[in-house]
Design an enzyme around this catalytic site. Structure first.
Site, short mmCIF file in Angstrom:
data_model
loop_
_atom_site.label_atom_id
_atom_site.label_comp_id
_atom_site.label_asym_id
_atom_site.label_seq_id
_atom_site.Cartn_x
_atom_site.Cartn_y
_atom_site.Cartn_z
N GLY A 24 -25.81 -0.36 -27.54
CA GLY A 24 -26.79 0.38 -28.32
C GLY A 24 -27.85 1.04 -27.48
O GLY A 24 -27.82 1.05 -26.24
N GLU A 28 1.28 3.65 2.11
CA GLU A 28 2.02 3.94 3.34
C GLU A 28 3.32 3.14 3.42
O GLU A 28 4.33 3.64 3.94
CB GLU A 28 1.15 3.61 4.57
CG GLU A 28 -0.10 4.45 4.68
CD GLU A 28 -1.31 3.77 4.06
OE1 GLU A 28 -2.42 3.92 4.59
OE2 GLU A 28 -1.16 3.08 3.02
N LEU A 74 -29.94 -1.17 -24.56
CA LEU A 74 -29.33 -1.35 -23.24
C LEU A 74 -29.20 -0.01 -22.53
O LEU A 74 -29.40 0.08 -21.32
CB LEU A 74 -27.96 -2.02 -23.36
CG LEU A 74 -27.23 -2.25 -22.03
CD1 LEU A 74 -28.06 -3.11 -21.09
CD2 LEU A 74 -25.86 -2.88 -22.26
N LEU A 114 -13.50 -4.52 -27.86
CA LEU A 114 -13.79 -3.86 -26.58
C LEU A 114 -12.63 -3.91 -25.60
O LEU A 114 -12.82 -3.78 -24.39
CB LEU A 114 -15.05 -4.47 -25.93
CG LEU A 114 -16.34 -4.33 -26.73
CD1 LEU A 114 -17.47 -5.07 -26.04
CD2 LEU A 114 -16.71 -2.88 -26.93
N ASP A 120 -20.55 -4.89 -34.84
CA ASP A 120 -19.29 -4.15 -35.06
C ASP A 120 -18.06 -5.06 -35.06
O ASP A 120 -16.95 -4.56 -35.28
CB ASP A 120 -19.12 -3.08 -33.98
CG ASP A 120 -20.26 -2.07 -33.96
OD1 ASP A 120 -20.91 -1.91 -35.00
OD2 ASP A 120 -20.48 -1.44 -32.90
N CYS A 137 -1.63 -1.22 7.48
CA CYS A 137 -0.81 -0.02 7.35
C CYS A 137 -0.81 0.80 8.65
O CYS A 137 0.18 1.47 8.96
CB CYS A 137 -1.30 0.84 6.19
SG CYS A 137 -0.96 0.09 4.59
N HIS A 194 0.83 -1.20 0.00
CA HIS A 194 0.00 0.00 0.00
C HIS A 194 0.87 1.25 0.00
O HIS A 194 2.09 1.19 0.18
CB HIS A 194 -0.93 -0.01 1.20
CG HIS A 194 -1.99 -1.08 1.11
ND1 HIS A 194 -2.96 -1.24 2.07
CD2 HIS A 194 -2.23 -2.03 0.16
CE1 HIS A 194 -3.77 -2.24 1.71
NE2 HIS A 194 -3.33 -2.74 0.58
N ARG A 232 -6.55 -0.53 -26.62
CA ARG A 232 -5.51 -0.50 -27.66
C ARG A 232 -4.38 0.41 -27.19
O ARG A 232 -4.56 1.63 -27.12
CB ARG A 232 -6.10 -0.03 -28.99
CG ARG A 232 -7.13 -1.00 -29.57
CD ARG A 232 -7.55 -0.60 -30.97
NE ARG A 232 -8.34 0.61 -30.98
CZ ARG A 232 -9.67 0.66 -30.83
NH1 ARG A 232 -10.35 -0.45 -30.64
NH2 ARG A 232 -10.31 1.82 -30.88
N THR A 246 -24.23 -5.71 -30.16
CA THR A 246 -23.19 -4.73 -30.45
C THR A 246 -21.90 -5.41 -30.88
O THR A 246 -21.24 -5.00 -31.84
CB THR A 246 -22.93 -3.85 -29.21
OG1 THR A 246 -24.11 -3.09 -28.94
CG2 THR A 246 -21.76 -2.91 -29.43
#
Length: 375
Positions: free
Chosen positions: A305, A64, A308, A216, A212, A96, A62, A219, A208
């Site tokens: 779309g 700390e 949803l 998803l 397409d 911590c 973490h 990149r 969807t």
């Protein structure tokens, strides 16, 4: 456990400066820490920063811990500024709060209480019981803004949901024949990559994905150069792709199954069996809760779309809308941004609170929250 907050007037200008520094450090983890919160820590002794750090990735030390390592013996008698209450329980890392006590820190200034029921004031109490001065509430709203998804999940068991939409200036998402690539500019599409990388999961539908042939995923080459410079490519997480596929229509030849990133298919044959409502449709609230609990995803970015989108809004499941408007006109014979809401009275329209408007390339990006309950 009740936590006593310190009045803003009791903090010094140095306190504000150091907590601001801790918040900037915490922001460095936004692409890597999920589902853990973003946390920063600065240790100051005699007005000088002697240690600082931030939480980088789940399972690793973490904030700390990194700050104490850097400070070494100089932590004794120092003030630690932490953006989230130091943990008090043993998980994958030791508490911590215990580390700060062992380092003999004299004072801890914290931005906010941890909403995790395992902590929730116990870290502060552990510190106070050891004689450490504790002050809470400095720049609390800024700290909460950094961890909206973590806070929501801890308080409700539900993920934080951002709904992304893109349309022409007259509100169309595609031509009548279905053509939609590309409505928005390359700059806007690169901006979407950044949002995907920040989220823990990308939610969409089989329609969807098939229309397409969408992957998803994130990149790398489309992420901002500042992100590429700060993180090794392998450290920027790929969000889980969560696909609603009630009728089991997805096939293995789609890009979705041939690109990096976990896939979570909600279908009778998939990873999560869909929970249906009385109409035979997927119960979105129950499904999102399962996704958050079983797959540790507290932040969902939605790309889908109009159907949803309208279903999520009607179910009051959208925390924030991110809408890209392109300087194009497509006509009323195109496909609209939102599906039917069944409204017949202006008193029932859904009001939005616009929190940000800015240009992204040639497009306008609007950030908004729903201010009226659509139910």
């Amino acid at each position: 456990m009740t936590v006593q907050f310190t009045k803003t007037s009791e903090f010094t200008s140095q306190d504000f400066d150091m907590m601001s520094r801790a918040l900037k450090l915490a922001q460095r983890g936004i692409y890597t820490t999920a589902p853990n919160p973003n946390v920063g820590c600065v240790i100051v002794r005699n007005g000088e920063i002697v240690g600082e750090g931030y939480h980088y990735r789940a399972g690793e030390p973490h904030a700390e811990v990194f700050a104490l390592r850097m400070a070494g013996e100089k932590a004794e008698g120092a003030t630690a500024y932490v953006t989230l209450e130091p943990c008090s329980h043993y998980g994958r890392t030791p508490p911590c709060a215990e580390g700060l006590i062992k380092a003999k820190v004299a004072r801890v200034v914290c931005a906010m209480k941890d909403p995790n029921p395992k902590v929730a004031g116990r870290g502060f109490q552990m510190l106070r019981d050891a004689g450490v001065e504790v002050q809470v509430g400095l720049l609390e709203s800024e700290a909460k803004a950094l961890n909206r998804a973590f806070i929501k999940f801890m308080q409700t068991g539900m993920p934080f949901v951002q709904l992304k939409m893109a349309a022409s200036l007259d509100g169309q998402t595609a031509l009548n024949n279905g053509q939609s690539q590309w409505i928005t500019s390359p700059k806007a599409r690169q901006d979407v990559q950044r949002y995907r990388a920040i989220s823990g999961g990308v939610l969409s539908t089989s329609k969807t994905v098939m229309d397409d042939n969408a992957s998803l995923n994130v990149r790398w080459d489309d992420l901002p150069l500042s992100v590429q410079a700060q993180y090794p490519q392998q450290h920027v997480r790929q969000p889980s792709r969560v696909i609603l596929d009630r009728q089991s229509q997805l096939s293995d030849d789609l890009k979705l199954f041939n690109t990096d990133g976990e896939r979570i298919i909600v279908s009778p044959k998939g990873d999560i069996a869909p929970k249906l409502d009385q109409t035979g449709q997927i119960n979105l609230a129950a499904t999102l809760k399962t996704i958050a609990a079983e797959h540790h995803i507290n932040h969902l970015w939605v790309e889908a779309g109009a159907t949803l989108a309208s279903s999520l809004i009607k179910a009051n499941l959208v925390d924030e809308l991110i809408v890209y408007l392109a300087p194009k006109l497509m006509g009323s014979d195109g496909r609209g941004l939102i599906g039917a809401l069944g409204l017949s009275n202006m008193a029932d329209v859904i009001d939005l609170n616009i929190t940000d408007v800015r240009m992204v390339g040639v497009d306008i990006r609007i950030t908004a929250t729903v201010t009226t309950n659509p139910n």
